[in-house]
Structures are given as structure tokens and as C-alpha cells.
Design an enzyme around this catalytic site. Structure first.
Site, short mmCIF file in Angstrom:
data_model
loop_
_atom_site.label_atom_id
_atom_site.label_comp_id
_atom_site.label_asym_id
_atom_site.label_seq_id
_atom_site.Cartn_x
_atom_site.Cartn_y
_atom_site.Cartn_z
N LYS A 111 0.85 -1.20 0.00
CA LYS A 111 0.00 0.00 0.00
C LYS A 111 0.88 1.25 0.00
O LYS A 111 1.89 1.30 0.73
CB LYS A 111 -0.91 -0.02 1.23
CG LYS A 111 -1.98 1.09 1.25
CD LYS A 111 -2.92 0.95 2.46
CE LYS A 111 -4.01 2.01 2.49
NZ LYS A 111 -4.93 1.84 3.63
N SER A 159 -9.90 2.02 2.58
CA SER A 159 -8.97 2.78 1.75
C SER A 159 -7.94 1.94 1.00
O SER A 159 -7.37 2.41 0.02
CB SER A 159 -8.23 3.78 2.63
OG SER A 159 -7.41 3.10 3.56
N SER A 214 -10.24 -0.41 6.78
CA SER A 214 -9.62 -0.22 5.46
C SER A 214 -8.95 -1.45 4.87
O SER A 214 -8.54 -1.44 3.71
CB SER A 214 -8.62 0.93 5.49
OG SER A 214 -9.29 2.16 5.46
#
Ligand SMILES: [Mg+2]
Ligand SMILES: [Zn+2]
Lengths: 473, 102, 474
Positions: free
Chosen positions: A75, A150, A174
């Protein structure tokens, strides 16, 4: 793509090479990343060097590590030295950290091959990846739908078969929410189990790094590599926890599972139905199902949307145009700060900075931030009380399956409500896991969520492995 | 949004100033409504009687996490400064600073 | 301008840099004067993703300070103090707020005044800006350059109660505080290098009235400017009040060259620091055992050390107390005590130590120092000669003072030689002798000078005087 377990076994045994696995991964990415926007950046050179190093170790007859040759998506809020780290924000566009996050260091030491950086909602604020400054990611099950967020890019990267594993971060859901939307296992470890050093902070007391995988055992394998004490993180627990891989094979006989009404009410009927089926699978495997309610969980959303923005407003102050990232030049520094932040942050980030600044400001602290911190205690106490009666809780991960682009953009509150079931565990600092459990009538994945008491994440793997086997039947 | 906003446009502008953000008039209007809606939702906790509960800043009660006073390597200065918007003589360069630190 | 009818109320905030090897929250070196931005890492430059970890030694120093100031050492935590400023890399300072490590202490000044210590808390220092163009000061500069080497250096901020009533007393407080902090080894106390920085809160009132509005004065980097600034500011406030104006609560800057304080901000900006508990750090709760361990290892504090010397000398007139304070302040008291126990007269040893020994340089051994003092006391060396011997000992600290005196030609004059010389000088200066004999004591100095000249400085002044007096009375 196959599992991390399989890749590592094949690379370790010499049946394939890390370089071959990596090139397959790059080929898959080349084919579909344009459409899905999972990766923001591919580190071709670094990944090839890492894969070659693994192959050299294997050739030398030495141990290449438990994740030998496993391609991994990272990420883009995790720092990698010399590799762009944007956090999905214009304000960090072009910035290359001079250091690497602890979790990435540990992956490399275990023979894993980070292939690149995955898309996310700006600074991990969002539930759809629509808040990325670099365009949304798309759900591979239906490209008109969001992948969740997210950590949407990390979910898509695994769901599209680009990589067997990726890392995300989970502040209010997330990891678990996009895992549910994309049909993956998504695991948020207990707070303090995985180092946050090098994870760009959104809300420091809630953030936790964890994996997206296709199997529960892979989640255990990856977590055992990235987890454990890190002296660079003061909130890292000094002791490790149980062998998660072993827990995957332990079964659920005698385990008390609380089917929690407050993690179901308001969810789509077919999601509720799937959770009930999951409970039945566990009961068949020897668990005892207990219906219960923890009404305090409903208060989590309000507490979360004060605490997280408050911490974020302070964590995001440093994006001021002085030391790194974007600068919009003005004659004096204060004006430069304002111009830089105004141009560099997107609407959702500004909204949360504003909300958090307000909640901490003179005259409002007690009513908002202080009250939220007490509510956090109330919710944690309620969960602790529930765990006197049951060993784990079971519920839905999300109230709905993946929604369409633009559906919730206009009304932030409706977007925030999609985190209703995932938020309480972050507030309590407990571990939780979303396990894929069938699809909706329209073919979109559904996730069921398992919650465990703090530091007893082994139970998530016990339950998760049984559910995974049960749904396959 | 039909409900009464618990905060005013003036407060939104003041908060933006504290956060070093500049809002257009439209943004002030939108944010006032949106923040108001979130704060209205938070009324469910502001009305609770939580007397006696200790505010929870951390999930776990760790204390005294300390590090030995032993030097570790510093960053390479050129690598650090390479990421900066403006540098001069080994330092980070900024424009005029109006006023001393508060 | 006059303070007549008013009293000054002073409270001080002293920021003290701790003498650790590394910074408060990272392993970068805590060093002064290195090349800019060479002692920096992701933590102290506030790079995204970095996290603080607390330095144990800094905590120990902070506890030592707390104990030396008679504070309660308590369960504490860290807060973020949020404000934007370019030398503050995270745009918040990690500090302590409502739960500081040390609270409720006292400090006793040499004159017996007790000043309350509100708190002594831990926090991190900022980076340093250099201003380009203009005068080199912040005002009028075109641009600034920032060095983060100092960013994250551990500080203890010591906040006093508003218990001081004059610039002289404030100065005495800072001097005493500095002596204590240096004595416990927590800091080098160098005000000029900024390792101790003082801000003064000053207000005036008519005795018995409630406290007046206070102004905070910054940039006080010497004891002298502290006293001057407070005295100036108090007069300014009295003038304001007498002229019927209102005192505005504000921060003021001390301009050393101009000798006055000036308003620092063009616009009155209300600060809202939005303090909240630092989520990246856990509470600091020193155990009773650790506190006791630190307490039992505390060295003697300046007040106790001064008492030892007063006891040795048996005299506490102000001149002696000043000499004793100097000796303790320069860390020379151990040497004096040792020399005294080796036979040196204590008063003389204190005087010579305060005036002749260079604490930064090489010190004589206690034995050599004691011998030199003894020689002076017995008249074997004149004061001038004793000083010369001490200067020579700074090259060869263990040398025998007798050998040094000999090599410098300081052999003692025989009594006969001195007596003869005195008589020669008297007969060569008949007029002056007549006046001296007639009671004009001022002429003693004239005769000593003549005898010194005739003996090339070898004569002992005291011996000369007694011979002169003998001749006069005889
Ligand atoms: Mg301070
Ligand atoms: Zn550092």
C-alpha cells in the site's frame, strides 16, 4: 495466481524461480492494471534484484525465507527507500522516502518480493478508493463497482491475480471492507502486533498494517513475518503472540461464538443470510453459537469520526511545503503553508482535518474529543464484557456489497456508515478478520467478519480456516 | 441538509485558519453543512453520561517504553535534502518568516 | 521613571538542554556546532511514517532535576502542542501538559528566599533558523535556512511560581538553578550557547493589590540581560500605568543592544495549541524503585557544598559568601576541601581558588595547592609570589611549589637582609619617614613599594609593615 504458500514452496524447492514468478506477476499487471488502477508505481528494477537475490540464495543451498519469491503489493502509505510514496495525495507526489518501513524490511528479509505501490484513498481516508488523487481503483468482479477502501489498490492487486499477497492498513476497516468487497481474506491484527514504523500515519492510535490474501493460512504466514515487537514503535507490544499457522488447523470444537446483532442489523438481507450460514458451518464443526447484542458498538461511528480526524489533523500538519513534497511558493512561509496545503490536499482530507481541528480546539475538546475518548473506553469495556461469555464474535464485515462509483461521494455521512461494523475493533485495538463467504445474487462477494479479544488473534485463524473450508463445500 | 448546523460559517473559517487551509466561499458553505451533519450524528455520544470512565488514548496499557541513550546512524544529508522543495548551503530554504514562534 | 509605590512580580520559565548522547525521541547525536542537517533522521525531521521512542537517559536527567528541586516525581504522559512553524518539523511539539513528570518543588536562594517550582516537564527542542538578508534577524529577512540538528534535543522546562520581586532576585534564582542543574550533571548550563534559555513573566502592582497584567520577555541569554530586561520592563509598565494606559498581555523581545524590550507581534494572535495526548508514545510512570535509585545517586547540591566551605572557614560575611559561591559554581570546592584537610588555611584557599584557579584549565593537585597556601600564610611567599606559583602549577600540576618558588627566584630573604634594606630605605627617604612616623599611615604603601623595588619583589609585604611599625614605635 496461486497462494503465497505454494509460491514459496515451489521457489524453495527449486521447482520454479523467483524471477519466473515475478515476470508472471508483471505480465498480469501489464495486462490489466491500466483498467483496474491497482498499482500506482511498479518497482521493476528493485523487484528483479530482490527476486534474483532469492534465487541466488536457493542456488547456494541456503534458506531463502518463508516468503521466498512471493510477489507482494505494498500500500502506498508504507515507506520504501528511494521509491515514490504518495499516500494517494498530490501533496506527496514525487517524494521518495530516505528510509524503509519495518514491515517492508521484514518482508524482504523473509524472501518476499515487493513489486510496487498500490492505490489508496488519499492518506487512507475513505471507503472506496475514490479519494485517490491518482484516480480510483476498480473492482475486478465488476469494474463499475468500487473495490472498497482505503486499501482498494491492495485488494484489487490480489483479487485480480496480480500478486498472491498485498499489505494494507486498517484504521476503521480499510483492510476488511475492501477484502469483503473483493472476495479476499483481510486481516487487521491487534493493535501493537505489527510495527507502524514507516506507515504514514492517519490516526496513530487506530492504524494497523495487515495482509490481503486468498487464504486464511496465507494471512497467518505473512503476519508471522511482518508481526512482532519493533523497538522503533513505542506502541508495539513487547511480546509476540501465538503461532497463527498452527491455529489455522486447530478447529473450533468447544469454541463459543457470539452471533452479534449489532454487527448485522442494517445489513442487506442476503449478507445477514450469509452470516447465519457461516454460523451454521461453525456449529457443525463443534462450536457453540450464542446470540447476543452489544448496543454500545453503535456508538463507535461517532467516536471514530472524532478521534481519527483529531489525530489526523495533527499527523497531517507536517505537510507544510518545508521539508518534502509539494510546495506552492509564496513570499512568506505561513502563506506558503496555506497555499501548499490548499492545493495539495483533496476534499475528504480537508474535511477530516477541519473536523479534527475543530474537535480539539479550545472550548470543544471536552465535548467532542474528550467525550469520544470516553466512549472508546465504554465500547472497549462492553466488548470485554461480551468476551467473558464468548470466545469470538461473528457478524457482517459491511452492510452492503460493493457499491457503484459516485454513489456515496456527495454525502460523506453515507460513506462513513459503510464502516459501521468494522470500526469498533479499531477503537478497542482488537484483531478482526473478514473471510469471503459466497456471493450476492448479483455476483458480488460477501464477507463475514470475525472479531476476537485483544491479543487473541489466534482464534480468528481457528474460525477463519473452518469458514473457508465450509464455504468451499 | 435540513438539520440545524451545530457550527457556523465563521467557525469553519476560523478552523481552516488554524489548519492552514484556505476555503472558497462555496467550500465554506459545503463544509459547514457536512461538518454539521457529522457533528449532529455525534450527538449520540455527546449526550451520554460517561462520568467516571477514563478517557482511552491507547488500546493497551503499556507504560515506560524507553530506548537506551545510544547513537544510531543519521541520514545521508544529500539524500534527505534531495526530497526538499528548496535547499541552500545544506539547509532547508523557506521564504520570509513573519513573527517568532508562539 | 521610578518604581516608587510599586512592586515587581516575576515568574521564570527556564528551558534547559539535557546533556544526553542522543536526542529525546531518536538516536541522532545531541551535539552543538556540527555541520547543518548532519544529525538528523526521519524522526527528528518529521518525515511521514516516523515514530518517536523516548530516551531513558533523558528521563533519568529529568528525574534528577525534579528531585534536586524538591519536586514530586509523578505518573506523566506526553501531549502534542500543535502550531505551525518552520523550525518545528512535525508542526507540533511533543511536550507535557496537564500531567508533567515533576511538580510542586522549591528552590532556596542564597539569601534564604524560597521560590516555588510549579513544574519541571520534558519536551523536545526545535530546529534553528538562519535569516538571510536584512539585518540577519528574523524581521526584515528575505528568506530563512533551517538546520534540524537541534530538533528533538531533550529539554526540561522549569516553570517557577511568581515568587520573585526584583531583577536581582530573578538573577539569583537563575544562577542558583543553573548551579543545581550543572551539579546534578543534567546540563552544561551554557547560556551563551543556548543550552539554558530564560523567558521572564513580569508584572507590576501596588503592594497588596492583585497581580497586574503580565508580559513575557523572550531572548534572555545571559544573567545580565535577564536582570536588565526585568528592570526595564517593570519601569515601562509602571510608566504605562502612571500615564493611564492599560498593559497589554503580550510577548516582548529583549533587545540587548538598545537595552529595551519591544513588542514581538504585529497582530495579536490568539494561540490555540489543541493539546491532546501523543498517541505515538505511552505514559511515563517511573517506579518508586527507580526514583529512589536516582535519588540515592544524586550528588551534593550547591547549597550543601557551600555550607561545607562556610563550616571550614567559620565565617559567613558577604565577601566570603561571594567567594564561596564562585568556588562552588566553578566546581573547585572539592579541591579546596582536600587542600584544607592537607593543612591549607581554608579562607586563603577559598580566596586563591576563586581568584586564581582556572576551572576550565589544568588545576594544581590538592597537595601542591595546599603547600602553596601554607607557604603564603607562613610568609614564605608574598601574595604576588603565591599567585605566580599557582600560575606555574597550571603547567605542571603535581610539581613541588617549593621547587617552583626557587626556580622563579622566590627564595626567602633572611630577616637580617630585610631589616637592613628597610633601614636603608628609611634613611634615603627622610621626609616621608618623618610624615609616616608622625602618623600618616598612607605612606606605608610608599615604603613597601620602595622595599619591594630594592629586593626585586622578594620581600613579604606583611613582614615589611611589621618592621616599619617597629621602627616607628621604637
Ligand atoms: Mg516549552
Ligand atoms: Zn533523529
Amino acid at each position: 495466481m496461486t497462494t503465497a504458500h505454494d509460491v514459496a514452496a515451489q521457489v524453495r524447492s527449486g521447482h520454479t524461480t523467483a524471477r519466473e514468478v515475478l515476470e508472471q506477476s508483471f505480465a498480469a499487471i501489464a495486462e490489466r492494471n491500466q483498467e483496474l488502477n491497482a498499482f500506482l508505481y511498479l518497482d521493476h528494477d528493485g523487484a528483479r534484484a530482490a527476486a534474483t537475490a532469492v534465487d541466488d540464495v536457493v542456488a547456494a543451498g541456503q534458506d531463502p525465507g518463508p516468503l521466498a519469491g512471493v510477489p507482494i503489493g505494498i500500500k502506498d502509505n508504507l515507506a520504501m527507500r528511494g521509491i515514490p510514496t504518495t499516500c494517494g495525495s498530490k501533496i506527496l507526489d514525487g517524494w521518495k522516502p530516505p528510509y524503509t518501513a519495518t514491515v517492508v524490511e521484514r518482508l524482504l528479509a523473509a524472501g518476499a518480493v515487493p513489486v510496487g505501490k498500490t492505490n489508496l484513498d488519499e492518506f487512507a481516508m475513505g471507503s472506496s478508493t475514490e479519494n485517490s488523487a491518482f484516480g480510483p481503483s476498480r473492482n475486478p468482479h465488476d469494474v463499475t463497482k468500487v473495490p472498497g477502501g482505503s486499501s482498494g489498490g491492495s485488494a484489487v492487486a490480489v483479487a485480480a491475480g496480480f500478486v498472491p499477497v498485498s499489505l494494507g492498513s486498517d484504521t476503521g476497516g480499510s483492510i476488511r471492507q475492501p477484502a469483503a468487497f473483493c472476495g479476499l481474506v483481510g486481516y487487521k491484527p491487534s493493535y501493537g502486533h505489527v510495527s507502524r514504523y514507516g506507515l504514514v500515519a492517519f490516526s496513530s492510535s487506530l492504524d494497523q498494517v495487515g495482509p490481503f490474501t486468498t487464504t486464511v493460512a496465507d494471512a497467518a504466514l505473512v503476519t508471522q513475518v511482518i508481526g512482532g515487537h519493533d523497538p522503533a514503535d513505542s506502541t508495539s507490544m513487547p511480546d509476540g503472540y501465538d503461532d497463527l499457522l498452527a491455529a489455522c488447523g486447530r478447529g473450533v470444537a468447544g469454541l463459543k461464538v457470539g452471533l452479534c446483532r449489532d454487527l448485522l442489523d442494517g445489513a442487506d438481507a442476503e449478507i445477514i443470510e450469509r452470516v447465519r450460514q457461516a454460523a451454521a458451518v461453525l456449529e457443525a464443526a463443534g462450536a457453540e453459537i450464542v446470540d447476543l447484542s452489544i448496543p454500545e458498538l453503535r456508538l463507535g461511528l461517532s467516536a471514530y469520526y472524532l478521534i481519527a480526524p483529531a489525530e489526523a489533523s495533527s499527523n497531517l500538519a507536517r505537510y507544510d511545503g518545508v521539508r518534502f513534497g509539494l510546495r506552492v511558493e509564496r513570499e512568506d512561509v505561513a502563506a506558503m503553508n496555506v497555499a501548499t496545503r490548499t492545493a495539495g490536499f483533496g476534499a475528504e482530507v480537508k474535511r477530516r482535518i477541519m473536523l479534527g481541528t475543530y474537535a480539539l480546539s479550545a472550548g470543544y475538546y471536552d465535548a467532542y474529543y474528550g467525550q469520544a475518548q470516553k466512549t472508546r473506553r465504554l465500547i472497549t469495556n462492553a466488548l470485554d464484557a461480551a468476551y467473558e461469555k464468548v470466545d469470538v464474535l461473528l457478524g457482517a464485515t459491511t452492510p452492503t456489497t460493493a457499491f457503484g462509483f459516485g454513489d456515496k461521494v456527495a454525502d460523506p455521512m453515507s460513506m462513513y456508515l459503510s464502516d459501521l461494523f468494522t470500526i469498533p475493533t479499531n477503537l478497542a485495538g482488537h484483531g478482526a478478520m473478514s473471510v469471503p463467504f459466497g456471493n450476492s445474487a448479483s455476483g458480488m462477494p460477501i464477507g463475514v467478519q470475525i472479531l476476537s479479544p485483544g491479543r487473541r488473534d489466534d482464534r480468528l485463524f481457528q474460525v477463519g480456516a473452518v469458514l473457508e473450508a465450509g464455504v468451499a463445500k | 441538509m435540513s438539520e440545524q448546523s451545530p457550527l457556523t460559517k465563521e467557525e469553519v473559517i476560523h478552523v481552516a485558519g488554524l489548519a492552514r487551509l484556505e476555503l472558497t466561499d462555496d467550500e465554506v458553505t459545503t463544509f459547514t453543512a457536512q461538518l454539521g451533519s457529522i457533528l449532529n450524528h455525534a450527538a449520540d455520544i455527546s449526550s451520554l453520561d460517561l462520568e467516571g470512565l477514563v478517557p482511552m488514548a491507547h488500546p493497551f496499557d503499556l507504560e515506560n517504553i524507553l530506548r537506551p541513550d545510544v547513537p544510531t546512524a543519521s541520514l545521508d544529508r544529500e539524500e534527505l535534502l534531495a526530497g526538499a522543495p528548496s535547499v541552500e548551503s545544506g539547509r532547508f530554504k523557506v521564504g520570509r518568516i513573519l513573527g517568532e514562534a508562539p | 521613571m521610578s518604581m516608587a509605590g510599586y512592586e515587581t512580580i516575576i515568574g521564570l520559565e527556564v528551558h534547559c538542554e539535557l546533556k544526553t548522547e542522543t536526542k529525546l525521541f531518536c538516536g541522532c547525536r545531541n551535539a552543538f556546532g556540527d555541520e547543518p542537517n548532519t544529525n538528523v533522521c526521519p524522526v527528528c525531521v518529521g518525515l511521514p511514517g516516523s515514530l518517536p521512542v523516548l530516551n531513558q537517559k533523558a528521563v533519568e536527567f529529568a528525574i534528577r532535576i525534579g528531585l534536586a528541586l524538591n519536586c514530586e516525581v509523578k505518573w506523566s504522559n506526553f501531549h502534542r502542542k500543535n502550531y505551525f512553524y518552520p523550525d518545528m518539523p512535525k508542526d507540533f511539539q511533543i511536550s507535557q501538559y496537564d500531567l508533567p513528570l515533576n511538580e510542586h518543588g522549591t528552590i532556596e536562594l542564597p539569601d534564604g528566599t524560597v521560590v516555588g517550582i510549579t513544574r519541571a516537564h520534558m519536551e523536545e527542542d526545535t530546529g534553528k533558523s538562519t535569516h538571510l538578508g536584512g539585518s540577519g534577524r528574523i524581521h526584515g529577512a528575505d528568506a530563512s535556512l533551517i538546520d534540524y540538528n537541534r530538533s528533538g534535543v531533550p529539554l526540561v522546562e522549569i516553570v517557577s511560581e511568581p515568587d520573585m520581586r526584583s531583577g536581582v532576585q530573578a538573577r539569583a534564582y537563575v544562577a542558583e538553578l543553573r548551579a543545581i542543574l550543572v551539579a546534578v550533571g543534567a546540563t552544561d548550563g551554557r547560556m551563551e550557547e543556548g543550552s539554558m534559555r530564560v523567558d521572564a513573566n513580569v508584572s507590576v502592582r501596588k503592594p497588596g493589590d492583585p497581580f497586574g497584567t503580565r508580559c513575557e520577555i523572550k531572548n534572555l541569554n545571559s544573567l545580565r540581560s535577564l536582570q536588565r530586561a526585568i528592570e526595564y520592563e517593570a519601569l515601562r509598565q509602571v510608566d504605562c500605568i502612571e500615564a493611564g494606559e492599560r498593559i497589554v498581555q503580550e510577548t516582548r523581545h529583549w533587545d540587548e543592544a538598545a537595552g529595551r524590550t519591544g513588542s514581538m507581534r504585529s497582530k495579536e494572535e490568539a494561540n490555540d495549541y489543541r493539546y491532546f495526548p501523543e498517541p505515538d508514545l505511552v505514559p511515563l510512570a517511573p517506579s518508586a524503585a527507580w526514583i529512589e535509585e536516582i535519588r540515592s545517586a544524586l550528588p551534593a547540591l550547591p547549597k550543601a557544598r557551600r555550607q561545607v566551605l562556610v563550616g571550614l572557614i567559620g565565617n559567613d560575611d558577604q565577601a566570603t559568601l561571594d567567594l564561596i559561591a564562585t568556588v562552588v559554581d566553578r566546581d573547585l570546592d572539592a579541591l579546596v576541601v582536600e587542600a584544607a584537610s592537607a593543612g591549607a588555611p581554608a579562607q586563603l584557599a577559598v580566596t586563591r581558588a576563586a581568584n586564581e584557579l582556572n576551572a576550565e584549565g589544568v588545576l594544581p593537585s590538592a597537595k601542591s595547592f595546599a603547600t602553596t597556601c601554607q607557604m603564603e600564610a607562613s610568609g614564605a611567599l608574598s601574595a604576588t609570589q603565591a599567585k605566580a606559583v599557582l600560575a606555574a602549577l597550571s603547567e605542571t600540576p603535581d610539581a613541588d611549589p617549593k621547587a617552583i618558588a626557587a626556580s622563579l627566584g622566590f627564595e626567602q630573604l633572611s630577616e637580617d637582609t630585610l631589616s637592613t634594606t628597610v633601614d636603608e630605605v628609611i634613611s634615603a627617604n627622610g621626609d616621608e619617614w618623618a610624615r609616616f612616623a608622625g602618623g600618616d599611615d598612607k605612606l606605608a604603601q610608599f615604603f613597601i613599594g620602595k622595599v619591594m623595588a630594592a629586593t626585586k619583589g622578594k620581600a613579604n609585604g606583611k613582614a615589611v609593615i611589621s618592621l616599619l611599625n617597629e621602627r616607628r614605635s621604637g
